[in-house]
Design an enzyme around this catalytic site. Structure first.
Site, PDB file in Angstrom:
ATOM      1  N   ASP A 119       0.756  -1.577   0.348  1.00 41.54           N
ATOM      2  CA  ASP A 119       0.402  -0.070   0.118  1.00 41.54           C
ATOM      3  C   ASP A 119       0.721   1.190  -0.565  1.00 41.54           C
ATOM      4  OD1 ASP A 119      -2.962   1.340  -0.040  1.00 41.54           O
ATOM      5  OD2 ASP A 119      -1.736   1.985   2.144  1.00 41.54           O
ATOM      6  N   ASP A 149      -9.054  -0.168   2.056  1.00 46.56           N
ATOM      7  CA  ASP A 149      -9.221   0.133   0.420  1.00 46.56           C
ATOM      8  C   ASP A 149     -10.482   0.206  -0.507  1.00 46.56           C
ATOM      9  OD1 ASP A 149      -6.980   1.507   1.430  1.00 46.56           O
ATOM     10  OD2 ASP A 149      -5.182  -0.357  -0.214  1.00 46.56           O
ATOM     11  N   THR A 167      -3.314   5.714  -4.095  1.00 48.59           N
ATOM     12  CA  THR A 167      -2.130   6.483  -3.101  1.00 48.59           C
ATOM     13  C   THR A 167      -1.010   6.227  -4.504  1.00 48.59           C
ATOM     14  OG1 THR A 167      -1.729   4.510  -2.235  1.00 48.59           O
ATOM     15  CG2 THR A 167      -3.031   6.277  -1.016  1.00 48.59           C
ATOM     16  N   THR A 168      -0.421   4.572  -5.121  1.00 52.45           N
ATOM     17  CA  THR A 168       0.827   4.706  -5.454  1.00 52.45           C
ATOM     18  C   THR A 168       0.399   5.184  -6.507  1.00 52.45           C
ATOM     19  OG1 THR A 168       0.658   2.276  -4.513  1.00 52.45           O
ATOM     20  CG2 THR A 168       2.765   2.985  -6.280  1.00 52.45           C
TER      21      THR A 168
END
Ligand code: ADP
Ligand code: MG
Length: 514
Positions: A56, A381, A89-90
């Site tokens: 994550d 998520d 997020t990445t």
């Protein structure tokens, strides 16, 4: 003349820009190998030796000990993405880092920072338009939501359980708490439990608490339960214990003990007489009262936290009672079933059905703490993205297809933009390309070949992604393969990455107090 204290350190002009950009790029480099279904995990070890294994982006950046102020801003991008949407997020961190890398090239070509900033903002607007353009014109049903959940879970640690069955659990949870008024995300709780296998992860239609019955002979399951909530210590009244008995002979001792005994009996009897099946008390319950309640088949729990009591109240409709004489049936709540179950080291109580059914709990299971923790992050998520997709009803193709479309749209519009700003707008498109490029690299494919193929396919069909599943790789329509993301993930990533990159690009002076 010095205007800065001797202790502060100053870097200006190109050095400052250079150092900020390098730091920002380094951060996005750190997470890029985790992107997508073939992304790798990172093992993070703290000073104290605590280990976190995760895929994550937000967690990785959060756990890394980042001191550089510009790098810290990229970490904030991931954090904002996590807070606002819960996924992507990445992607957001990679785009932010690439926007900085592109800015560096533009600076070398003598494009001024303010021109870069303007160009980026203009390109971001075009990017949002392209995402809207790619948004699928369909009703978001359970099947699509399962696709959204699965695609958010690919490449994540799910232990010994398939993404498909977890996706069903997640969509089951979200459907349960959705109504015409929207999605009550707060009504989904994730409860982790080490012990057992991750395939035992299940959806509880109600709530689960980490509590043990006060007496072991109490029933371990009650159907159709009347539930009472109490804030009263059930034992010998404090006043009596403190009072000094002047006991001079055995008769007086017996009398004192009898008095105590009958007080406890009376207390237990008033609980039993109320007709309650299950009692949750925020205060303590004396062992002897517990044993009397057990004899009468009442299930009781004591010393519950305030938040647990409030959770039970809202889930079952029970009202808290502050005095024993007010403890009666009209204050009780209701549930279809209450049961206790022992796990490795803990005991949990499940309150299910009936009025409780407004809240759901995903009981996250796994053999070790690392497995359970990563599974919890993955499920959190997934719950977030499915909630967002269910609420907005907006879904875009995944697997890089939306990014390919964004870049194509920006490039076609860039032609009409005059001056050096055009270079900045085009550079933005190059930065967006990094997403499909990275997906390809992580899948072991040549990035350039893949981009060329994706662009060609996009021009022909309007929708082209790089679908990766196990050893299977194909350029095609992600929707057909069930790879879809909420549109909100893309909008938020564009917005927060642009914001951070333009803010960093504008800085030409770093004055740091030592
Ligand atoms: P993020 O933190 O940005 O969500 P992930 O590692 O979850 O990063 O990767 C998300 C990306 O992977 C999205 O672009 C998504 O569309 C893509 N993706 C998900 N499943 C697949 C798949 N089967 N094939 C190709 N890409 C996929
Ligand atoms: Mg993701």
């Amino acid at each position: 003349m010095f205007i800065l204290s001797e202790d502060s350190e100053r870097t200006s002009g190109e050095d400052a820009q250079q150092s900020n950009i390098t730091a920002g790029k380094a951060i996005s480099e750190a997470v890029r190998t985790t992107l997508g279904p073939r992304g790798m995990d990172k093992m993070l070890v703290s000073d104290a030796g605590d280990v976190v294994i995760t895929n994550d982006g937000a967690t990785i950046l959060d756990e890394m000990d980042i001191e550089h102020p510009a790098a810290d801003m990229i970490v904030d991008v991931a954090q904002t993405q996590e807070d606002e949407i819960g996924d992507g997020t990445t992607t957001a961190a990679i785009i932010a880092g690439q926007l900085l890398a592109q800015a560096e090239n533009l600076f070398e070509d003598d494009v001024h920072a303010t021109t870069v900033v303007e160009g980026y903002h203009e390109a971001a607007e075009l990017a949002h338009d392209a995402v809207d353009e790619m948004t699928l014109d369909v009703d978001v049903d359970d099947e699509l939501l399962i696709n959204v959940a699965e695609s958010s879970m690919t490449g994540k640690g799910t232990g010994g359980v398939t993404a498909e069955s977890l996706a069903q659990t997640v969509v089951g949870a979200v459907s349960h708490i959705s109504s015409d008024e929207g999605v009550e995300r707060d009504n989904i709780t994730l409860q982790t439990q080490v012990g057992g296998s991750s395939s035992e992860t299940e959806l509880i239609q109600g709530i689960a608490l980490d509590e043990e019955a006060v007496h072991e002979t109490m029933p371990d399951a009650v159907e159709n339960a009347d539930i009472g909530l109490l804030d009263v210590e059930l034992g010998v009244q404090a006043g009596d214990v403190d009072a000094e008995y002047s006991i001079e002979n055995i008769d007086q001792l017996n009398a004192a003990m009898d008095a105590e005994e009958s007080e406890l009996k009376e207390t237990a009897q008033s609980i039993v007489d109320s007709g309650v099946d299950v009692l949750f008390n925020s205060e303590e319950i004396d062992d002897r009262v517990a044993s009397l309640l057990a004899n009468e088949g009442v299930l009781a729990f004591d010393s519950l936290s305030d938040s647990d009591i409030r959770g039970i109240a809202s889930a079952t409709g029970a009202r808290r009672v502050g005095a024993l004489e007010d403890f009666e049936s009209e204050e009780f709540g209701h549930a279809d079933s209450i049961r206790t179950e022992a796990f490795a080291d803990d005991e949990l109580v499940f309150i299910e059905g009936g009025a409780a059914a407004e809240s759901v709990t995903v009981l996250v299971r796994g053999g070790t703490e690392h497995v359970v923790d990563e599974l919890e992050r993955t499920l959190r998520d997934a719950v977030d993205v499915v909630s967002s997709a269910a609420e907005t009803g907006s879904i875009v193709p995944g697997a890089g297809a939306t990014e390919i479309a964004i870049a194509a749209h920006i490039r076609s519009e860039a032609a009409g933009i005059s001056g050096r700003k055009q270079l900045a707008v085009e550079a933005f498109a190059d930065a967006i390309d990094t997403v499909p490029r990275t997906l390809a690299e992580n899948a072991g494919l040549d990035a350039i070949d893949s981009l060329v193929e994706l662009r060609g396919d996009h021009d022909d069909n309007g929708r082209a992604g790089l679908i990766v599943d196990g050893q299977f790789r194909e350029v095609g329509d992600p929707v057909e393969h069930g790879v879809v993301d909420p549109a909100a993930v893309k909008h938020e990533a564009i917005e927060s990455a642009t914001e951070a990159a333009t803010m960093i690009a504008r800085i030409d002076d770093v004055i740091a107090a030592e």
